[in-house]
Design a protein around this motif. Sequence first.
Motif, short mmCIF file in Angstrom:
data_model
loop_
_atom_site.label_atom_id
_atom_site.label_comp_id
_atom_site.label_asym_id
_atom_site.label_seq_id
_atom_site.Cartn_x
_atom_site.Cartn_y
_atom_site.Cartn_z
N THR A 146 -16.89 -48.06 104.79
CA THR A 146 -17.88 -48.50 103.82
C THR A 146 -17.85 -47.63 102.59
O THR A 146 -17.45 -46.47 102.65
N THR A 161 -19.77 -51.02 95.80
CA THR A 161 -19.10 -52.03 96.59
C THR A 161 -17.95 -52.63 95.81
O THR A 161 -17.63 -53.80 95.96
N THR A 170 -7.02 -53.58 100.78
CA THR A 170 -7.03 -53.30 102.22
C THR A 170 -5.72 -53.79 102.80
O THR A 170 -4.71 -53.80 102.11
N PRO A 219 -12.47 -56.31 99.28
CA PRO A 219 -13.52 -55.30 99.38
C PRO A 219 -13.30 -54.35 100.54
O PRO A 219 -12.65 -54.69 101.53
N PRO A 263 -14.11 -52.87 103.92
CA PRO A 263 -14.80 -53.51 105.03
C PRO A 263 -16.16 -52.88 105.32
O PRO A 263 -16.26 -51.66 105.38
N THR A 275 -20.05 -53.36 104.21
CA THR A 275 -21.04 -52.79 103.30
C THR A 275 -22.36 -52.53 104.01
O THR A 275 -22.99 -51.52 103.78
N THR A 295 -18.97 -58.29 103.12
CA THR A 295 -18.13 -57.43 103.97
C THR A 295 -18.89 -56.75 105.09
O THR A 295 -18.46 -55.72 105.61
#
Length: 248
Positions: free
Chosen positions: A88, A136, A141, A153, A155, A157, A200
Amino acid sequence: MTHPDAVLLHALLVHHEDASGSMPALLWRAGDGWQMISSAVLGGGLGPRAWVLNAQVGHGYARLDPDRHLTEIAQRHGMTGRGVGLMTAARVTEGAFAVDGGVEALVTAGIGVCGWAAEPAATPRDVASTPVPAETAPVTTTPAAAAPGRAAPVPGTVNIIVALPVALSPGAMVNAVATATEAKVQALLDAGFDASGTPTDAVCVAAREAGEEVLFAGPRSEWGSRLARAVHAATWEAALRYRARRLS
């Protein structure tokens, strides 16, 4: 980070290095005897797991192998065997803990990009032009999770970790994930966010392997209702902490 009321979920605050420097992470050394179900980037799915790591990374995180990165962090802190690794950009030190009837929940929340799950489909131009708050911000990834040339994004949030002192059937494990998600949505609304979550969010539910299996974990069942209240309380507190800092 260990909460004085924690009996099952003793999460320790540890640190790791990434491109942004020293970063915090929450590590639960669960040990043997646990069955977990998770949507995490590492150790996702259903099966025996011995630890859970929730690692904060910098806004410019660009590694292509977050699963390997999480494994490396866990190993540096003595974790071996199979575990669950979440990632996060939210501040894990702002995580919130809650307990209800023996069910324990730990939630970290970064809610800069949030909305409703069922929204109109966005065009590529819409996606490219949408501003994203730093906490964020999109990062790259795994190649499988991101289309060529497009960032994805970080993974998780809003990351939810739940521990129950009883065994759950496979169906009840799935049911528990649904119940935790429903409770998260309710908490976000109660905290003043007009959203069901972020794109996410991730969840991990841990239950004991030994003992007679509980067959139901819906919100009106004995253990499901406890899980829902614990997740709601932890998510609500984490969301309010996030809001307070962003508005300060």
